[in-house]
Write a protein that holds these residues in place. Structure first.
Motif, PDB file in Angstrom:
ATOM      1  N   LYS A 296      -1.441 -55.462  35.916  1.00 25.79           N
ATOM      2  CA  LYS A 296      -2.264 -54.359  36.421  1.00 25.79           C
ATOM      3  C   LYS A 296      -2.992 -53.643  35.280  1.00 25.79           C
ATOM      4  O   LYS A 296      -4.163 -53.261  35.404  1.00 25.79           O
ATOM      5  N   TYR A 297      -2.302 -53.456  34.191  1.00 24.89           N
ATOM      6  CA  TYR A 297      -2.880 -52.771  33.032  1.00 24.89           C
ATOM      7  C   TYR A 297      -4.107 -53.518  32.517  1.00 24.89           C
ATOM      8  O   TYR A 297      -5.136 -52.915  32.194  1.00 24.89           O
ATOM      9  N   LEU A 298      -4.010 -54.836  32.449  1.00 23.75           N
ATOM     10  CA  LEU A 298      -5.124 -55.648  31.956  1.00 23.75           C
ATOM     11  C   LEU A 298      -6.315 -55.578  32.905  1.00 23.75           C
ATOM     12  O   LEU A 298      -7.472 -55.484  32.467  1.00 23.75           O
ATOM     13  N   CYS A 299      -6.057 -55.624  34.202  1.00 23.58           N
ATOM     14  CA  CYS A 299      -7.145 -55.530  35.178  1.00 23.58           C
ATOM     15  C   CYS A 299      -7.862 -54.189  35.066  1.00 23.58           C
ATOM     16  O   CYS A 299      -9.099 -54.117  35.106  1.00 23.58           O
ATOM     17  N   LYS A 300      -7.091 -53.131  34.927  1.00 23.54           N
ATOM     18  CA  LYS A 300      -7.679 -51.788  34.809  1.00 23.54           C
ATOM     19  C   LYS A 300      -8.450 -51.638  33.506  1.00 23.54           C
ATOM     20  O   LYS A 300      -9.530 -51.042  33.475  1.00 23.54           O
ATOM     21  N   TRP A 301      -7.930 -52.196  32.434  1.00 23.19           N
ATOM     22  CA  TRP A 301      -8.588 -52.097  31.130  1.00 23.19           C
ATOM     23  C   TRP A 301      -9.976 -52.749  31.165  1.00 23.19           C
ATOM     24  O   TRP A 301     -10.936 -52.200  30.629  1.00 23.19           O
ATOM     25  N   VAL A 302     -10.064 -53.903  31.782  1.00 23.48           N
ATOM     26  CA  VAL A 302     -11.348 -54.606  31.858  1.00 23.48           C
ATOM     27  C   VAL A 302     -12.377 -53.773  32.601  1.00 23.48           C
ATOM     28  O   VAL A 302     -13.526 -53.637  32.171  1.00 23.48           O
ATOM     29  N   LEU A 303     -11.988 -53.218  33.738  1.00 18.44           N
ATOM     30  CA  LEU A 303     -12.932 -52.429  34.523  1.00 18.44           C
ATOM     31  C   LEU A 303     -13.381 -51.177  33.787  1.00 18.44           C
ATOM     32  O   LEU A 303     -14.540 -50.766  33.889  1.00 18.44           O
ATOM     33  N   GLU A 304     -12.482 -50.559  33.023  1.00 16.32           N
ATOM     34  CA  GLU A 304     -12.815 -49.305  32.356  1.00 16.32           C
ATOM     35  C   GLU A 304     -13.547 -49.501  31.036  1.00 16.32           C
ATOM     36  O   GLU A 304     -14.306 -48.621  30.621  1.00 16.32           O
ATOM     37  N   ASN A 305     -13.340 -50.634  30.376  1.00 14.11           N
ATOM     38  CA  ASN A 305     -13.901 -50.822  29.039  1.00 14.11           C
ATOM     39  C   ASN A 305     -14.956 -51.920  28.945  1.00 14.11           C
ATOM     40  O   ASN A 305     -15.558 -52.092  27.882  1.00 14.11           O
ATOM     41  N   CYS A 306     -15.178 -52.655  30.014  1.00 12.13           N
ATOM     42  CA  CYS A 306     -16.172 -53.745  29.996  1.00 12.13           C
ATOM     43  C   CYS A 306     -17.093 -53.638  31.205  1.00 12.13           C
ATOM     44  O   CYS A 306     -17.401 -54.643  31.852  1.00 12.13           O
ATOM     45  N   SER A 307     -17.518 -52.426  31.532  1.00 11.29           N
ATOM     46  CA  SER A 307     -18.289 -52.219  32.761  1.00 11.29           C
ATOM     47  C   SER A 307     -19.599 -53.002  32.761  1.00 11.29           C
ATOM     48  O   SER A 307     -19.966 -53.628  33.770  1.00 11.29           O
ATOM     49  N   GLU A 308     -20.336 -52.989  31.642  1.00  9.82           N
ATOM     50  CA  GLU A 308     -21.608 -53.708  31.596  1.00  9.82           C
ATOM     51  C   GLU A 308     -21.387 -55.211  31.730  1.00  9.82           C
ATOM     52  O   GLU A 308     -22.095 -55.892  32.489  1.00  9.82           O
TER      53      GLU A 308
ATOM     54  N   VAL B 138     -21.052 -60.226  35.177  1.00  7.11           N
ATOM     55  CA  VAL B 138     -20.197 -61.245  35.798  1.00  7.11           C
ATOM     56  C   VAL B 138     -20.331 -61.192  37.312  1.00  7.11           C
ATOM     57  O   VAL B 138     -20.443 -62.227  37.981  1.00  7.11           O
ATOM     58  N   SER B 139     -20.335 -59.994  37.864  1.00 10.32           N
ATOM     59  CA  SER B 139     -20.448 -59.831  39.305  1.00 10.32           C
ATOM     60  C   SER B 139     -21.791 -60.311  39.831  1.00 10.32           C
ATOM     61  O   SER B 139     -21.891 -60.859  40.929  1.00 10.32           O
ATOM     62  N   GLU B 140     -22.834 -60.144  39.026  1.00 10.05           N
ATOM     63  CA  GLU B 140     -24.178 -60.531  39.447  1.00 10.05           C
ATOM     64  C   GLU B 140     -24.435 -62.024  39.274  1.00 10.05           C
ATOM     65  O   GLU B 140     -25.050 -62.666  40.129  1.00 10.05           O
ATOM     66  N   ARG B 141     -23.923 -62.614  38.198  1.00 13.07           N
ATOM     67  CA  ARG B 141     -24.288 -63.990  37.849  1.00 13.07           C
ATOM     68  C   ARG B 141     -23.180 -65.019  38.094  1.00 13.07           C
ATOM     69  O   ARG B 141     -23.478 -66.194  38.257  1.00 13.07           O
ATOM     70  N   ILE B 142     -21.915 -64.604  38.071  1.00  7.50           N
ATOM     71  CA  ILE B 142     -20.828 -65.589  38.121  1.00  7.50           C
ATOM     72  C   ILE B 142     -20.050 -65.511  39.435  1.00  7.50           C
ATOM     73  O   ILE B 142     -19.937 -66.495  40.165  1.00  7.50           O
ATOM     74  N   ASN B 143     -19.501 -64.336  39.736  1.00  6.19           N
ATOM     75  CA  ASN B 143     -18.668 -64.179  40.929  1.00  6.19           C
ATOM     76  C   ASN B 143     -18.821 -62.760  41.456  1.00  6.19           C
ATOM     77  O   ASN B 143     -18.383 -61.806  40.808  1.00  6.19           O
TER      78      ASN B 143
END
Length: 608
Positions: free
Chosen positions: A413-425, A430-435
């Motif tokens: 859970k920590y890793l999932c939250k970290w990605v969303l909070e620190n890699c928003s751009e 990724v959401s637009e081009r990959i999945n």
């Protein structure tokens, strides 16, 4: 009467160990940096040349109505300009106007501007760079992949466009040209499987660069999580004599086999008159030819013939290599190699897992973790498996199975939250081009909890599936496979599931045994990826783990050091392994783990 506010932009700070400023610094708040002088370096992603002395053309460039076809081609396609120079000399580069009398006069090239989109890998976005022909010859800058280091002033674009800022260059500090015929990247999108053939250039693509930044953030998050919970990091050996799992496909490490293999290869070459290395070199040249034909959009017949020729060459090379390995295996099986003469005086292997070594440290330090590469000589062509994969391994003293399951879930859970909070751009890209579902999937992980069930419950659910036929069927007595697990996570629950209490045959020898024939082990399975974390409470009872080693026929002498922990200050302990590359795969929504590894290694493909 109101007071007028004056705004003074804050100076842009360059990198500590370079005089340049990162592109992401300039694009983050472009209104704050207008008017400042900066040095920027990066690689050209897109480029075009604009003739500043004429009217606009259909494609947005400016051309003089008197321009010849040769001049138009020269301005738009730099390669043609090079060819024309070679064929026709300087007369192809400049128009000549012959006076009524006297020698011919060369007309200087018209002023033009190179418009570049520059990427330095710091973010998804590109910086617009404007270079006049008086500063540098545009033809040197237009090729995709060209590396430049430039200095200039930041300004607002003169026309309405999507770029909020541009760099007007007045000094070029470096130009790294590319070989157009050999450089594999272009403006066109290249499939991931083709990019794997040129790993040295893959990070220059927007997709791979984005994945690498997400990977870096996740790596940092791992250390952050364990530091926060007072774990100690320990490095485990890359080479070991023991098989941690007890049934792994391991890479043997030796200095003797190299000599034996060379002798065996020479025998094959002499007897068959075919040099395998020459054949491999020919295959590489033919592969380059195929890529050139694809980029140049040649006729389909020529491309098809080249592909067929390459396929036949690869097949022949594979056949010869397989025969060589078979002969080498027979050579070693005949005990012609004396291990006592090897570097370590015994058979050693690349480490499959560090859980055994971590137990030794946990019995002294308490809670510890390790993060590094692990190796498996598995020839399975699975999109979720590579020969070298990075793994996070955890061991906790004075803990049991439930503690390990809780820690694994908290880390995930920590890793999932970290990605969303620190890699928003990056995640938006990724959401637009990959999945398109990747962000929602991560948010669901953070807000929810995995479905927990025993192994027997998972068997019952899978066997009741009427719309799914498993191979092999349950009637054959098969245990849960990756197909069963994916079915439960993807189709039944549509979220992560955690399965515990496996049969002892399905887990390593060191897992703690229960009275009912099961062992204290668990797996965390996530949709679209499969098993991402595996853990267990380890057996602390000497008699039971000794019996397990004997039952599996493992060489006891290689595990004596491990058994010593049960005789001298034993403790209940548990831990788990998180497959880091699969974590990156889950976060980015890609389909093949080789696309999230910088230099993927799989059967037959060492990739640098």
């Amino acid at each position: 009467m109101g007071t007028q506010e004056y705004y003074t932009p804050s100076p842009v700070t360059p990198l500590n160990y370079s005089n340049r400023v990162q592109v992401k610094t300039l694009l983050h708040k472009p209104q704050n940096v207008v008017g400042q002088r900066v040095v920027v370096g990066g690689w050209v992603k897109f480029a075009r040349e604009v003739d500043m002395s004429s009217s606009p053309s259909v494609d947005g460039t400016r051309r003089n109505k008197d321009m010849s076809l040769v001049e138009i081609l020269q301005s738009q396609i730099p390669l043609i300009g090079n060819i024309l120079e070679i064929i026709g000399g300087s007369s192809c580069c400049h128009r000549k106007k012959r006076e009524p009398s006297g020698p011919s006069k060369v007309v200087p090239p018209k002023p033009s501007t190179a418009l570049l989109l520059l990427s330095d890998g710091s973010c998804v976005g590109n910086l617009k760079v404007v270079v006049d022909s008086s500063v540098a010859t545009p033809r040197q800058l237009l090729a995709t992949g060209t590396c430049i280091l430039v200095e200039g002033q930041l300004q607002r674009p003169s026309s309405e466009e999507k770029h909020a800022i541009e760099l007007k260059v007045d000094k070029v500090l470096h130009i790294g040209t590319v070989d157009f015929d050999k450089y594999p990247l272009s403006k066109k999108e290249i499939p991931p499987e083709m990019l794997r053939e040129c790993p040295q250039f893959r990070p220059r693509t927007t997709t791979v660069a984005t994945v690498m930044r997400v990977r870096s953030a996740l790596s940092f998050a791992i250390h952050s999580f364990f530091h926060k919970h007072e774990f100690i990091e320990v490095q485990i050996p890359t080479i070991t004599t023991a098989d941690c799992e007890g049934f792994s496909n391991m890479f043997q490490v030796t200095t003797l086999n190299q000599k034996a293999e060379k002798q065996n290869l020479n025998t094959i070459y002499e007897s068959e008159g075919v040099n395998l290395e020459v054949l491999k070199a020919a295959a590489k040249e033919k592969s380059n030819l195929v890529e050139q034909l694809k980029r140049s959009e040649s006729n389909r017949e020529a491309l098809a013939a080249a592909v067929q020729d390459l396929r036949k060459t690869n097949e022949l090379a594979s056949q010869l290599e397989a025969r060589e390995k078979k002969k080498l295996g027979a050579y070693l099986k005949d005990d012609k190699v004396d291990s006592s003469k090897d570097f370590f005086h015994s058979q050693t292997y690349l480490t499959v897992s560090g859980r055994l070594h971590l137990e030794s440290c946990a019995c002294a330090l308490g809670n510890i973790y390790s993060f590094g590469p692990r190796f498996q000589a598995d020839k399975t062509d699975s999109p979720k498996l590579a020969a070298e994969m990075w793994v996070v391994e955890v061991e906790m003293a004075f803990s049991q199975l439930k503690d390990s399951m809780n820690c694994a879930n908290d880390l995930f859970k920590y890793l999932c939250k970290w990605v969303l909070e620190n890699c928003s751009e990056d995640m938006n890209f990724v959401s637009e081009r990959i999945n398109k579902d990747c962000i929602n999937r991560l948010q669901q992980i953070i807000s929810g909890s995995p479905k927990t069930m025993s192994y027997n419950e998972a068997i019952d659910l899978s066997s009741q599936a009427e719309d799914k036929k498993f191979e092999p069927s349950f009637e054959s007595g098969v245990v849960l496979t990756s197909e069963h697990l994916s079915y439960l996570a993807d189709s039944i629950y549509k979220k992560p599931i955690m399965i515990y209490n496996y049969p002892k045959e399905a887990k390593p020898f060191y897992v703690r045994q229960n009275d009912d024939g099961t062992v204290d082990a668990f797996d965390l399975i996530v949709p679209k990826v499969g098993t991402i974390i595996s853990g267990s409470q380890n057996e602390e009872r000497l008699n039971l783990i000794s019996s397990r080693i004997n039952d599996l026929g493992l060489p006891r002498e290689k595990y004596e050091w491990y058994l010593d922990l049960r005789q001298n200050g034993t403790v209940k302990h548990s831990g788990f392994s998180l497959r880091f590359d699969l974590m990156v795969l889950f976060a980015t929504g890609l389909l093949n783990v080789r696309d999230v590894i910088p230099f993927p290694r799989s059967y037959g493909k060492p990739n640098n």
